[in-house]
Design a protein around this motif. Structure first.
Motif, PDB file in Angstrom:
ATOM      1  N   THR A   1       0.858  -1.185   0.000  1.00 37.16           N
ATOM      2  CA  THR A   1       0.000   0.000   0.000  1.00 37.16           C
ATOM      3  C   THR A   1       0.893   1.233   0.000  1.00 37.16           C
ATOM      4  N   PHE A   2       0.666   2.141  -0.935  1.00 38.47           N
ATOM      5  CA  PHE A   2       1.433   3.383  -1.028  1.00 38.47           C
ATOM      6  C   PHE A   2       0.547   4.550  -0.623  1.00 38.47           C
ATOM      7  N   PHE A   3       0.936   5.257   0.446  1.00 37.93           N
ATOM      8  CA  PHE A   3       0.221   6.456   0.859  1.00 37.93           C
ATOM      9  C   PHE A   3       0.846   7.633   0.125  1.00 37.93           C
ATOM     10  N   VAL A   4       0.112   8.150  -0.859  1.00 39.01           N
ATOM     11  CA  VAL A   4       0.684   9.128  -1.782  1.00 39.01           C
ATOM     12  C   VAL A   4       0.387  10.557  -1.343  1.00 39.01           C
ATOM     13  N   VAL A   5       1.307  11.444  -1.692  1.00 38.73           N
ATOM     14  CA  VAL A   5       1.145  12.888  -1.501  1.00 38.73           C
ATOM     15  C   VAL A   5       0.609  13.449  -2.811  1.00 38.73           C
ATOM     16  N   GLY A   6      -0.531  14.144  -2.757  1.00 39.32           N
ATOM     17  CA  GLY A   6      -1.193  14.610  -3.963  1.00 39.32           C
ATOM     18  C   GLY A   6      -0.305  15.442  -4.868  1.00 39.32           C
ATOM     19  N   ARG A   7       0.480  16.329  -4.289  1.00 41.01           N
ATOM     20  CA  ARG A   7       1.329  17.189  -5.100  1.00 41.01           C
ATOM     21  C   ARG A   7       2.359  16.376  -5.876  1.00 41.01           C
ATOM     22  N   ASN A   8       2.867  15.314  -5.273  1.00 41.72           N
ATOM     23  CA  ASN A   8       3.819  14.456  -5.979  1.00 41.72           C
ATOM     24  C   ASN A   8       3.134  13.745  -7.147  1.00 41.72           C
ATOM     25  N   VAL A   9       1.936  13.229  -6.888  1.00 41.00           N
ATOM     26  CA  VAL A   9       1.172  12.535  -7.919  1.00 41.00           C
ATOM     27  C   VAL A   9       0.821  13.475  -9.071  1.00 41.00           C
ATOM     28  N   PHE A  10       0.517  14.733  -8.746  1.00 39.72           N
ATOM     29  CA  PHE A  10       0.138  15.713  -9.758  1.00 39.72           C
ATOM     30  C   PHE A  10       1.229  15.868 -10.819  1.00 39.72           C
ATOM     31  N   ALA A  11       2.490  15.941 -10.384  1.00 43.80           N
ATOM     32  CA  ALA A  11       3.595  16.189 -11.310  1.00 43.80           C
ATOM     33  C   ALA A  11       4.213  14.921 -11.888  1.00 43.80           C
ATOM     34  N   TYR A  12       3.932  13.765 -11.272  1.00 40.71           N
ATOM     35  CA  TYR A  12       4.505  12.501 -11.752  1.00 40.71           C
ATOM     36  C   TYR A  12       3.403  11.444 -11.870  1.00 40.71           C
ATOM     37  N   PRO A  13       2.371  11.719 -12.665  1.00 46.28           N
ATOM     38  CA  PRO A  13       1.209  10.814 -12.726  1.00 46.28           C
ATOM     39  C   PRO A  13       1.540   9.433 -13.266  1.00 46.28           C
ATOM     40  N   TYR A  14       2.558   9.327 -14.108  1.00 44.87           N
ATOM     41  CA  TYR A  14       2.894   8.034 -14.698  1.00 44.87           C
ATOM     42  C   TYR A  14       3.408   7.066 -13.643  1.00 44.87           C
TER      43      TYR A  14
ATOM     44  N   ARG B   1       0.348   5.596 -12.037  1.00 45.02           N
ATOM     45  CA  ARG B   1      -0.243   4.568 -12.905  1.00 45.02           C
ATOM     46  C   ARG B   1       0.577   3.285 -12.880  1.00 45.02           C
ATOM     47  N   ASP B   2       1.900   3.412 -12.743  1.00 41.68           N
ATOM     48  CA  ASP B   2       2.758   2.227 -12.615  1.00 41.68           C
ATOM     49  C   ASP B   2       2.390   1.433 -11.363  1.00 41.68           C
ATOM     50  N   LEU B   3       2.142   2.145 -10.259  1.00 37.83           N
ATOM     51  CA  LEU B   3       1.770   1.482  -9.006  1.00 37.83           C
ATOM     52  C   LEU B   3       0.500   0.669  -9.190  1.00 37.83           C
ATOM     53  N   VAL B   4      -0.503   1.293  -9.771  1.00 38.99           N
ATOM     54  CA  VAL B   4      -1.791   0.622  -9.945  1.00 38.99           C
ATOM     55  C   VAL B   4      -1.669  -0.540 -10.927  1.00 38.99           C
ATOM     56  N   LYS B   5      -0.904  -0.358 -11.987  1.00 34.87           N
ATOM     57  CA  LYS B   5      -0.708  -1.421 -12.972  1.00 34.87           C
ATOM     58  C   LYS B   5      -0.107  -2.659 -12.333  1.00 34.87           C
ATOM     59  N   ASP B   6       0.781  -2.453 -11.372  1.00 32.63           N
ATOM     60  CA  ASP B   6       1.425  -3.582 -10.701  1.00 32.63           C
ATOM     61  C   ASP B   6       0.596  -4.142  -9.544  1.00 32.63           C
ATOM     62  N   GLY B   7      -0.612  -3.642  -9.368  1.00 33.40           N
ATOM     63  CA  GLY B   7      -1.498  -4.215  -8.363  1.00 33.40           C
ATOM     64  C   GLY B   7      -1.339  -3.675  -6.971  1.00 33.40           C
ATOM     65  N   HIS B   8      -0.638  -2.560  -6.810  1.00 35.74           N
ATOM     66  CA  HIS B   8      -0.460  -1.976  -5.482  1.00 35.74           C
ATOM     67  C   HIS B   8      -1.693  -1.161  -5.090  1.00 35.74           C
ATOM     68  N   GLU B   9      -1.904  -1.040  -3.803  1.00 36.67           N
ATOM     69  CA  GLU B   9      -3.027  -0.270  -3.270  1.00 36.67           C
ATOM     70  C   GLU B   9      -2.580   1.166  -3.023  1.00 36.67           C
ATOM     71  N   ILE B  10      -3.468   2.127  -3.275  1.00 37.21           N
ATOM     72  CA  ILE B  10      -3.149   3.536  -3.091  1.00 37.21           C
ATOM     73  C   ILE B  10      -3.909   4.087  -1.897  1.00 37.21           C
ATOM     74  N   GLY B  11      -3.192   4.762  -0.984  1.00 36.16           N
ATOM     75  CA  GLY B  11      -3.799   5.420   0.161  1.00 36.16           C
ATOM     76  C   GLY B  11      -3.524   6.914   0.114  1.00 36.16           C
ATOM     77  N   ASN B  12      -4.252   7.680   0.903  1.00 39.79           N
ATOM     78  CA  ASN B  12      -4.188   9.146   0.904  1.00 39.79           C
ATOM     79  C   ASN B  12      -3.280   9.637   2.030  1.00 39.79           C
TER      80      ASN B  12
ATOM     81  N   ARG C   1      -8.384   9.394  -8.402  1.00 41.76           N
ATOM     82  CA  ARG C   1      -9.528   8.818  -9.117  1.00 41.76           C
ATOM     83  C   ARG C   1      -9.466   9.161 -10.598  1.00 41.76           C
ATOM     84  N   GLU C   2      -9.126  10.408 -10.926  1.00 45.88           N
ATOM     85  CA  GLU C   2      -9.047  10.838 -12.321  1.00 45.88           C
ATOM     86  C   GLU C   2      -7.939  10.114 -13.080  1.00 45.88           C
ATOM     87  N   LEU C   3      -6.830   9.860 -12.411  1.00 48.92           N
ATOM     88  CA  LEU C   3      -5.678   9.260 -13.083  1.00 48.92           C
ATOM     89  C   LEU C   3      -5.776   7.750 -13.213  1.00 48.92           C
ATOM     90  N   THR C   4      -6.425   7.110 -12.243  1.00 54.61           N
ATOM     91  CA  THR C   4      -6.415   5.645 -12.212  1.00 54.61           C
ATOM     92  C   THR C   4      -7.788   5.000 -12.144  1.00 54.61           C
TER      93      THR C   4
END
Length: 409
Positions: A245-258, A261-272, A300-303
């Protein structure tokens, strides 16, 4: 009764301490605690001939692959064709300068307002695996959108937050949950956490421990996603057929969305983990809601993935936060095993601390940009297996489900 701050550790056997109160803008360096060693300086590449605007190129490896990160500063008014051409020059030169590199991650910022990682968003970012260099070099401003591993600020809309874009992020580390509220509220929290620990279930909207009867422990990473580190960590988890499970920082995700998507593609869980990595005690409840909702919407928009868990930066939380999370259908997620990877104490000490607190139903806290973690994660996974404990995403631990096949294989 007047509300007063009552910081207390909610982990069994812990001693009450206060988290660091230092507040500052995020830098490229990971968070660290006073009195502990800073992260080792990453090796750098020097391009010959030099490329104007390139401030620094660093690289790191996980024992299997190497990834470089290039920081480039340009005038604020640089346009897409200029940014793309510069990124292409940097990608080609960097991969030619070190043949061991598998990828280069490029971040181009405006020189006028650059304040480190986590400050104002870059103008362009790109992830260029060596195998896709030719494809990247063939891009033009007209077809740049055909390459999914490039991001342009000019085409991205950052969530509108009450706190605004100039919020200072906390560098408090998640040493232990710290509750702030009245004495009566505190007592209720202590009762709830005792019940949650014994039952291995979610109690009053908080996860503290999984089922101790299941030979699993949750593997979680905070502060994601980061250039250089994200590809290395994902590669190690992939090789060890382990999801987390990866607890992501929104600002980081905003600038590095790919990377998200790599995390989700590999089956990892995303937390806030909030949008700016900011301590809740420094926000109004309206600002906190924006921090959480903004990150939810972005993911939600990205994945298309809806997040279930929230982890507060620094571990600070309150009754008001719990009420907000209930409204947002989120569950507070804490931990039982924090080997202090951001203290940079070395791989040997990291493994010792990890094994000391590893047990069925436990929740491991690591960070995606800690060098010791990048170098040791494969060994930690194997050590856990030797003890008969499988490391899994938090949601899997709490649901009791099992998935034996790694999604990417």
């Amino acid at each position: 009764m007047m509300l007063r701050v009552v910081p207390v550790l909610l982990l069994l056997g812990a001693s009450p301490v206060l988290a660091s109160s230092t507040i500052e803008s995020l830098s490229a360096a990971q968070p660290s605690s006073p009195g502990h060693r800073p992260a080792a300086k990453l090796p750098e590449l020097v391009l010959k001939p030099a490329i104007a605007g390139v401030k620094k190129i660093q690289y790191f490896g996980n024992g299997h692959i190497e990834v470089a990160g290039a920081l480039v500063l340009v005038p604020q008014d640089s346009r897409t064709p200029q940014l793309l051409k510069l990124a292409q020059q940097v990608a080609k030169a960097t991969l030619n300068a070190r043949l061991q590199l598998n990828e280069v991650d490029i971040s181009i910022h405006a020189r006028e307002n650059f304040r480190g990682f986590g400050g104002p968003a870059p103008l362009l970012t790109a992830s260029v695996p060596r195998a896709r260099l030719k494809e990247f070099l063939a891009l033009s401003a007209a077809n740049i959108r055909t390459y999914e591993r490039v991001w342009l600020a000019s085409e991205a809309k950052e969530p509108a937050l009450v706190a605004g874009g100039e919020v200072q992020a906390t560098r408090d580390r998640e040493r232990a949950p710290l509750f702030q509220g009245t004495v009566a509220q505190l007592i209720r929290q202590l009762i709830a956490q005792r019940k949650a620990r014994r039952s291995g279930e979610t109690v009053d909207g908080i996860v503290l421990h999984g089922n101790p009867g299941v030979k699993q422990a949750a593997l979680t990473f905070d502060d994601a996603v980061h250039p250089i580190y994200a590809p290395l960590l994902l590669d190690s988890l992939r090789m060890n057929r382990t999801r987390a499970t990866f607890f992501v920082v929104g600002r980081n995700v905003f600038a590095y969305p790919y990377f998200l998507r790599d995390l989700v593609k590999d089956g990892h869980e995303i937390g806030n983990h909030t949008y700016h990595h900011i301590r809740a005690s420094d926000l109004t409840i309206e600002q906190l809601e924006d921090e959480i909702v903004g990150t939810n919407q972005l993911v939600r928009e990205l994945t298309g993935q809806k997040m279930v868990y929230f982890r507060p930066p620094g571990g600070w939380y309150s009754l008001e936060m719990l009420m907000l999370l209930k409204k947002l259908n989120l569950t507070m997620a804490f931990w039982t095993n924090d080997p202090s990877d951001v203290d940079n104490l070395g791989a040997v000490e990291l493994e010792k601390r990890f094994l000391r607190d590893l047990h069925p139903g436990g929740i491991v806290l690591l960070h995606d940009n800690a060098q010791d973690t990048i170098l040791s994660i494969g060994q930690l996974i194997q050590k856990a297996k030797q003890r008969g404990i499988a490391l899994v995403p938090l949601g899997e631990l709490m649901s009791g489900t099992k998935r034996k096949v790694y999604p990417s294989q």
